[in-house]
Write an enzyme that holds these catalytic residues in place. Structure first.
Site, PDB file in Angstrom:
ATOM      1  CG  MET A  99      -1.929   1.166   1.188  1.00  0.00           C
ATOM      2  SD  MET A  99      -2.781   1.401   2.748  1.00  0.00           S
ATOM      3  CE  MET A  99      -1.435   1.981   3.773  1.00  0.00           C
ATOM      4  N   GLY A 100       1.954   1.228   0.757  1.00  0.00           N
ATOM      5  CA  GLY A 100       2.883   2.354   0.764  1.00  0.00           C
ATOM      6  C   GLY A 100       3.473   2.595  -0.615  1.00  0.00           C
TER       7      GLY A 100
ATOM      8  CD1 TRP B 142      -1.808   2.007  -5.859  1.00  0.00           C
ATOM      9  CD2 TRP B 142      -2.444   2.902  -3.908  1.00  0.00           C
ATOM     10  NE1 TRP B 142      -2.973   2.720  -6.076  1.00  0.00           N
ATOM     11  CE2 TRP B 142      -3.376   3.278  -4.899  1.00  0.00           C
ATOM     12  CE3 TRP B 142      -2.637   3.334  -2.597  1.00  0.00           C
ATOM     13  CZ2 TRP B 142      -4.483   4.074  -4.611  1.00  0.00           C
ATOM     14  CZ3 TRP B 142      -3.735   4.119  -2.318  1.00  0.00           C
ATOM     15  CH2 TRP B 142      -4.647   4.482  -3.318  1.00  0.00           C
ATOM     16  CG  HIS B 143      -0.294   6.013  -0.801  1.00  0.00           C
ATOM     17  ND1 HIS B 143      -0.642   4.934  -0.028  1.00  0.00           N
ATOM     18  CD2 HIS B 143      -1.370   6.827  -0.793  1.00  0.00           C
ATOM     19  CE1 HIS B 143      -1.871   5.094   0.424  1.00  0.00           C
ATOM     20  NE2 HIS B 143      -2.343   6.237  -0.029  1.00  0.00           N
ATOM     21  N   GLY B 144       3.343   5.734  -3.737  1.00  0.00           N
ATOM     22  CA  GLY B 144       4.481   6.305  -4.441  1.00  0.00           C
ATOM     23  C   GLY B 144       5.783   5.711  -3.957  1.00  0.00           C
TER      24      GLY B 144
END
Length: 380
Positions: free
Chosen positions: A313-314, A316-318
């Site tokens: 998820m981290g 995925w944010h960038g």
């Protein structure tokens, strides 16, 4: 971008004009989905703007890949085809994130991540045998559904498809969709344009850019509150818009700052994203670890999956240091929370009012520190 989705008065005015025919159709008991489909492309053009060509290329390509996989899956059920399809569908978002680091031209467009979630979900559902007969009109409408384009909530295709094919009477639409939709939009406007803007203008924006201990603490609390009201406000407006189009998008927030531990927090914050990762990543990691014998103990598999899921998820944010650290932090918090909620102390005290109050206060500080990492303020 020509208009900023739920970002200013112009966007709200344009959306209001666009939704008038949908409301009229709903109130007289006529189908809304065809109107929703017809207006999707011009609305997406207004939202995506100069990158609309990228959108057309990516959407067309990925729908073609989905169609090929759907046809192949019925006659050639091989895992390598499934994984190759997922990689092909994931590649555009990966390319987008890498382009942000190395500053090369990208096919990125507004909402590419949430578009990706819709496509990956369809492939996974086909692979799992939950989608035997695809209605391609519904698939395309699901993919192009604009109210939740840029930040969710993330809907599920089967629920979406069932709902848009149901016939609504004018009375049912008015009381179950129109009135709740207007209420959500009004609350969302208050959240985003009053509370979030007030916090930003009179607190967050006045914090010094030079990072100190005091400024970091101040930024931690102000940013946490600002992000909640801004994001929750956006989500409510997106959900309300969906309601006016006859679609009950899932709720995205449920009083997250009342969480008593970080596991409970992720059941209350960005709920649709949490459930998407839980259903399509977390549970599969756990099952694969247990079935493959890599980890025999279920508790260990679950905790390992927490770390992998939140780190993903981290990413995925960038691909920045603070997003990666944010993912690791949330993974560690979930593991520690899992240990905590299974402890004898928690089980014996959680029903006590004072313990609940203290748990919520302590948890809020862990939430706020995570948001401080997420903001990138410490890395200026």
């Amino acid at each position: 971008m020509i208009i900023n989705e739920y970002g200013d008065g112009l966007a709200l005015y344009v959306f209001a004009l666009i939704l008038i025919p949908a409301v009229i159709l709903g109130c007289i008991g006529k189908g809304i989905r065809f109107y929703g489909m017809v207006i999707s492309v011009p609305v997406l053009y207004l939202l995506i703007g100069e990158h609309f060509q990228n959108f057309i290329v990516i959407v067309s390509g990925e729908l073609l890949i989905l169609w090929i996989y759907y046809k192949l899956h019925n006659v050639y059920k091989k895992n390598w085809v499934y994984y190759a399809t997922l990689i092909l569908l994931i590649f555009p978002i990966f390319e987008c994130k890498v382009a942000g680091i190395f500053a090369f031209p990208s096919l990125a467009f507004l909402g590419i991540s949430y578009f990706g979630f819709r496509m990956w979900q369809l492939v996974i559902e086909i692979h799992d045998g939950h989608l035997d007969n695809l209605n391609w009109f519904n698939v395309i409408y699901f993919v192009l559904f604009f109210p939740s384009l840029s930040s969710g909530p993330i809907d599920r295709y089967r629920r979406f498809s069932d709902e848009i094919t149901d016939k609504l009477s004018g009375r049912l639409y008015f009381y179950e969709y129109f009135l709740p939709g207007c209420k959500k939009i009004c609350i969302g406007v208050i959240y985003k344009f009053s509370l979030a803007e007030f916090i930003n203008q009179f607190w967050l924006s006045k914090i010094p850019t030079v990072v100190t201990g005091i400024s970091s603490i101040e930024y931690m609390y102000s940013y946490t509150l600002y992000l909640f009201f801004d994001f929750a406000g956006y989500s409510l407006m997106a959900i309300g818009t969906g309601y006016l189009l006859g679609v009950t998008l899932p709720e995205n927030f449920n009083k997250p700052f009342l969480a008593r531990n970080m596991k409970e927090f992720w059941d209350r914050w960005h709920i649709s994203l949490s459930r998407w990762f839980g259903d399509y990543l977390f549970s599969r990691i756990v099952l694969n670890l247990l079935r493959g014998g890599a980890i025999k103990k279920q508790t260990t598999a679950v905790r390992f999956a927490y770390m992998v899921t939140m780190f993903t998820m981290g990413m995925w944010h960038g691909f920045t240091v603070y997003y990666l650290l944010y993912g690791l932090y949330q993974g560690v918090m979930l593991v520690l929370s899992d240990i905590y909620v299974k402890s004898k102390t928690y089980r014996e005290h959680i029903k006590l009012p004072w313990y609940n109050t203290v748990s919520r206060i302590v948890c809020f500080h862990f939430i706020a520190f995570g948001m401080l990492i997420f903001s990138g303020y410490l890395f200026k």
